[in-house]
Design an enzyme around this catalytic site. Structure first.
Site, PDB file in Angstrom:
ATOM      1  N   ASP A   1      10.895  -8.129   8.985  1.00 47.28           N
ATOM      2  CA  ASP A   1      11.722  -6.926   8.963  1.00 47.28           C
ATOM      3  C   ASP A   1      13.198  -7.313   8.829  1.00 47.28           C
ATOM      4  O   ASP A   1      13.593  -8.422   9.199  1.00 47.28           O
ATOM      5  CB  ASP A   1      11.502  -6.135  10.262  1.00 47.28           C
ATOM      6  CG  ASP A   1      12.054  -4.719  10.180  1.00 47.28           C
ATOM      7  OD1 ASP A   1      12.408  -4.276   9.068  1.00 47.28           O
ATOM      8  OD2 ASP A   1      12.127  -4.054  11.227  1.00 47.28           O
ATOM      9  N   GLU A   2      14.018  -6.404   8.308  1.00 55.60           N
ATOM     10  CA  GLU A   2      15.476  -6.621   8.163  1.00 55.60           C
ATOM     11  C   GLU A   2      15.757  -7.970   7.483  1.00 55.60           C
ATOM     12  O   GLU A   2      16.599  -8.757   7.936  1.00 55.60           O
ATOM     13  CB  GLU A   2      16.173  -6.567   9.530  1.00 55.60           C
ATOM     14  CG  GLU A   2      15.954  -5.283  10.306  1.00 55.60           C
ATOM     15  CD  GLU A   2      16.708  -4.086   9.740  1.00 55.60           C
ATOM     16  OE1 GLU A   2      17.350  -4.222   8.687  1.00 55.60           O
ATOM     17  OE2 GLU A   2      16.643  -3.001  10.348  1.00 55.60           O
TER      18      GLU A   2
ATOM     19  N   ARG B   1      23.994   7.339   8.533  1.00 55.25           N
ATOM     20  CA  ARG B   1      23.610   7.645   9.924  1.00 55.25           C
ATOM     21  C   ARG B   1      23.477   9.154  10.125  1.00 55.25           C
ATOM     22  O   ARG B   1      22.878   9.608  11.105  1.00 55.25           O
ATOM     23  CB  ARG B   1      24.656   7.129  10.926  1.00 55.25           C
ATOM     24  CG  ARG B   1      24.905   5.631  10.975  1.00 55.25           C
ATOM     25  CD  ARG B   1      23.652   4.821  11.052  1.00 55.25           C
ATOM     26  NE  ARG B   1      23.203   4.424   9.714  1.00 55.25           N
ATOM     27  CZ  ARG B   1      21.989   3.990   9.421  1.00 55.25           C
ATOM     28  NH1 ARG B   1      21.061   3.935  10.347  1.00 55.25           N
ATOM     29  NH2 ARG B   1      21.667   3.646   8.187  1.00 55.25           N
TER      30      ARG B   1
ATOM     31  N   GLN C   1      22.406  -2.753   3.088  1.00 57.18           N
ATOM     32  CA  GLN C   1      22.738  -2.646   4.508  1.00 57.18           C
ATOM     33  C   GLN C   1      22.958  -4.017   5.145  1.00 57.18           C
ATOM     34  O   GLN C   1      22.830  -4.184   6.353  1.00 57.18           O
ATOM     35  CB  GLN C   1      21.628  -1.904   5.267  1.00 57.18           C
ATOM     36  CG  GLN C   1      21.494  -0.443   4.868  1.00 57.18           C
ATOM     37  CD  GLN C   1      20.571   0.317   5.805  1.00 57.18           C
ATOM     38  OE1 GLN C   1      20.895   0.617   6.942  1.00 57.18           O
ATOM     39  NE2 GLN C   1      19.383   0.631   5.304  1.00 57.18           N
TER      40      GLN C   1
ATOM     41  N   LYS D   1      10.553   2.513   6.851  1.00 61.51           N
ATOM     42  CA  LYS D   1      10.112   1.123   6.714  1.00 61.51           C
ATOM     43  C   LYS D   1       9.304   0.644   7.919  1.00 61.51           C
ATOM     44  O   LYS D   1       8.363  -0.131   7.762  1.00 61.51           O
ATOM     45  CB  LYS D   1      11.310   0.204   6.482  1.00 61.51           C
ATOM     46  CG  LYS D   1      12.228   0.004   7.668  1.00 61.51           C
ATOM     47  CD  LYS D   1      13.333  -0.970   7.337  1.00 61.51           C
ATOM     48  CE  LYS D   1      14.296  -1.138   8.496  1.00 61.51           C
ATOM     49  NZ  LYS D   1      13.692  -1.733   9.686  1.00 61.51           N
ATOM     50  N   THR D   2       9.664   1.108   9.129  1.00 61.79           N
ATOM     51  CA  THR D   2       8.916   0.686  10.316  1.00 61.79           C
ATOM     52  C   THR D   2       7.474   1.172  10.230  1.00 61.79           C
ATOM     53  O   THR D   2       6.528   0.452  10.563  1.00 61.79           O
ATOM     54  CB  THR D   2       9.579   1.228  11.596  1.00 61.79           C
ATOM     55  OG1 THR D   2      10.948   0.807  11.625  1.00 61.79           O
ATOM     56  CG2 THR D   2       8.873   0.720  12.837  1.00 61.79           C
TER      57      THR D   2
END
Length: 743
Positions: free
Chosen positions: A218-219, A610, A249, A34-35
């Site tokens: 973002d987020e 993770r 998330q 996504k970044t």
């Protein structure tokens, strides 16, 4: 240039990057790039001339993420990225208010307070207005004010249905007036004041509506109420808003995050596209399959399925330990094998739900001489609440310990101020006595003498009350008598601190068991002598463990952290520990009907994703928790992972809740239903067990006198009994140390 930017993007990424001028929602799964999509989208808009640098606003949740975005963009496009508004909500609002300080009714040189400054200001207000800081704890008031601001509420808009809340609102008003008079703002004020300026000044709002043609967030799942409202005001009718997030998330509800903002976005911004980034570039297939299966149990999801072309990978290992000590030993043995296989230490992470769980792993890693680092937090013996408790213990053991004295003489606060302590230090320096001796001689001065006498009595009282008691019972008594527990109950973050204090009892118990209650000390001639002073030995052990400096900066180390701290990170080997009902998912979530369990499941989803190559899930049948032995039901999350993905390293347990009280585990142990103590279930009300005691039996204790055993739990050396003493009420005692006599 623009075509080169689009190289190596997968199809959904390419669609997201090259969207026309329209609002869109990007559901970006863990590890889906996504970044890269966000930065490439901005670079593509700039390089194709669709927007100038000053027409872009990008919001991130951390300064680190903002800096990374700026660095990437600097290397991708030849444009002045400083002209763009890229930063956190607080950073961007500060920039806005510096430009529009007049409209915000602020001085041009207004100062931003950090949390310590804010706390100091609140303490001043309480003192100046004669409010009792025990009834209105400063930290609690700080969170009340911040929570109100994050909902966009000034004091006159806060609903108060009781006297206590009305007083808090009154203090909020006094706080606001003081901040305005002194020209200072807190972090929450930055956003609220910016929002109010945009809402009040239409011309200014229209200017920014026209300026920012593209807003990227973002987020997005972590936005709170006020952040969302601020974005709505900033976005004009012709602004394209790109919201990037993952509802699976969303794990920060306790900070005010509203996962429902993602659904609101669909309603308020009417995105023409909802794009799902589902290809994962991080984890093997077995890990992603487990994460997908788990999260499907949540309702109201926007929905996506992670997948990878990196292959299925290894099965997920599951280990069932008899105790939390056995669980920790297994994890450390597995880490040793990984080290032998050449796995770098900083590619191994131990995750846990509660901070207090770290102690058992820290202890094992310390003994194994394996360097470790507690990410986003402190080692167990470095935590403030543990340092306070250990200082009390040191002072009980040795009242002439000046450092211990200074740490706790006024903690929790008891009215012994800095001037009184300064008086003591002057007396100590001039007469050559310790601070304790100076205090006993009245050296604090008349104003603090009553409080000082009470403090001296407290320490002496603990020493007398615990004389001859085993170390864990001394720690247990000290935590209550010192009022450390009571103090932290008023703290918003106090639950973690109380759990850590309870874990200190377990640390003392572990130390006593490992040494057998006998500690060897070295004499001057090099010979060893048995010592009957386990308290001094425990204090020395704690100092050595807290002072261990193996994991210095620049050296690789095992990474230990809570699952909340792990968000955004990734490792080759991940251990998710303590997978037991009541621990993960946490007790608090099971009591919370407002989506608590679903948030815990999202937290487990974050933990699973993770891992890149190998995932380990562990739990213990029996755990010392909050200073007591607890028999555990395996976490429901284990049952939500398809069995074909799991490789059990020990016999898979049966459902404990469905077992008969005396039915043994598959491992051969004899444990009862976790809702009925194993001791009581095995010996009943009349039958003796191998301890020689039974429920209902009359017993005698050297200190507490005569009593009756009313309950017990544990087995073997772990048996603890509750005895109702005639003169001292109910006491909980470790049978191994209590030295009860049957009557």
């Amino acid at each position: 240039m623009s075509s080169k930017l689009l190289e190596n993007l997968n199809e959904p990424q390419l669609t997201a990057v090259t969207l026309p001028h329209t609002s869109a929602l990007i559901l970006a799964g863990a590890g889906s790039g996504k970044t890269r999509v966000l930065t490439t989208r901005i670079a593509w808009l700039l390089s194709t001339g669709q927007v100038s640098a000053s027409g872009v606003l990008a919001v991130t949740f951390t300064n680190k993420a903002a800096k990374e975005m700026v660095m990437r963009l600097s290397s991708m496009v030849p444009v002045n990225v400083r002209a763009m508004w890229i930063g956190t909500f607080h950073g961007l609002c500060n920039r806005f208010l510096r430009m529009h300080w007049r409209e915000a009714n602020l001085p041009q040189t207004f100062t931003i307070m950090d949390t310590q400054d804010q706390l100091s200001l609140i303490k001043r207000i309480l003192k100046a207005n004669n409010f009792d800081d025990e009834k209105f704890p400063p930290k609690q008031l700080m969170w009340f004010i911040s929570s109100a601001k994050e909902e966009g509420l000034r004091p006159n808009a806060v609903e108060a249905f009781d006297d206590f809340t009305r007083k808090q609102v009154e203090l909020y008003q006094l706080y606001e007036a003081t901040c305005q008079r002194e020209g200072v703002v807190d972090f929450s004020e930055l956003l609220l004041r910016s929002y109010e300026v945009l809402a009040q000044f239409e011309a200014l709002r229209e200017h920014y509506n026209a300026r920012f043609r593209h807003i990227l967030v973002d987020e997005f799942q972590d936005t709170n109420t006020l952040q969302y409202k601020w974005l709505r005001l900033l976005a004009g009718p012709h602004t394209a808003v790109l919201a990037v997030g993952d509802d699976d998330q969303s794990i920060y509800a306790f900070r005010g995050a509203k996962v429902a903002n993602m659904q609101r976005f669909e309603h308020d911004f009417a995105p023409t596209k909802i794009i799902k980034l589902e290809q994962n570039y991080r984890s093997h297939g077995s890990i992603l399959d487990a994460a997908n299966a788990l999260i499907r149990n949540n309702n109201g999801r926007l929905g996506k399925e992670l997948w990878t072309d990196q292959g299925h990978g290894e099965p997920i290992r599951v280990f069932q330990g008899y105790s939390d000590g056995e669980e920790a030993a297994h994890v450390i043995d597995t880490i040793k094998n990984a080290m032998n296989d050449g796995v770098p230490l900083d590619e191994i992470a131990i995750l846990y739900r509660s901070n207090a769980q770290s102690r058992m792993f820290e202890h094992g890693l310390f003994n194994a001489r394996i360097p470790y680092r507690v990410y986003g937090g402190l080692r167990f013996f470095e935590r403030a609440e543990i340092k306070h408790a250990m200082a009390y213990l040191r002072l009980v053991n040795n009242p002439d310990d000046d450092n211990a004295f200074l740490r706790v003489v006024n903690f929790p606060p008891r009215g012994i101020g800095a001037k009184s302590i300064e008086n003591l230090q002057q007396v100590s320096a001039s007469t050559g006595v310790t601070l304790w001796q100076a205090a006993c001689g009245g050296g604090a001065g008349s104003r603090a003498q009553v409080a000082m006498v009470q403090f001296i009595g407290l320490i002496e009282g603990i020493r007398i009350a615990t004389k001859g008691q085993p170390l864990p019972e001394i720690v247990r008594h000290l935590l209550d008598a010192s009022t450390l527990r009571t103090h932290y109950k008023a703290d918003k973050e106090g639950q973690d601190r109380i759990e850590n204090l309870d874990e200190l009892i377990n640390a003392a118990d572990t130390f006593l068991r490992e040494t057998g209650g006998v500690v060897q000390v070295e004499n001057l001639d090099g010979t060893m002598t048995d010592s009957d002073d386990p308290m001094s030995a425990f204090l020395a052990h704690a100092s050595l463990e807290s002072g261990d400096t193996q994991a210095l900066e620049g050296r690789t180390a095992i990474q230990m952290m809570t699952v909340h701290s792990a968000k955004g990170l990734e490792f080759d080997y991940v251990f998710i520990t303590g997978l037991e009902e009541g621990l993960f998912p946490h007790d608090n979530s099971l009591k919370n009907d407002d989506g608590g369990l679903e948030e815990e499941r999202r937290l487990m989803y974050v933990a699973i994703t993770r891992a890149r190559k190998r995932l380990h899930l562990t739990y213990a049948q029996m755990r010392m928790l909050h200073g007591q032995t607890r028999y555990n039901v395996p976490s429901r999350f284990l049952d939500e992972v398809p069995p074909e993905l799991l490789k059990w390293l020990s016999a898979k347990p049966r459902n404990l809740l469905a077992m008969e009280p005396n039915e043994p585990f598959a491992s051969g142990g004899n444990y009862g239903n976790p809702n009925v103590s194993a001791f009581a279930a095995s010996i009943g009300s009349h039958t003796r067990n191998d301890s020689g005691f039974r429920i209902g039996q009359q017993v005698s204790h050297a200190k507490f006198g005569q009593g009756v055993i009313i309950n017990a739990d544990g087995s073997g050396k772990n048996i603890q009994v509750e005895v109702n003493f005639t003169d001292h009420g109910i006491k909980r005692l470790a049978l191994e140390y209590a030295k009860l006599t049957a009557m």
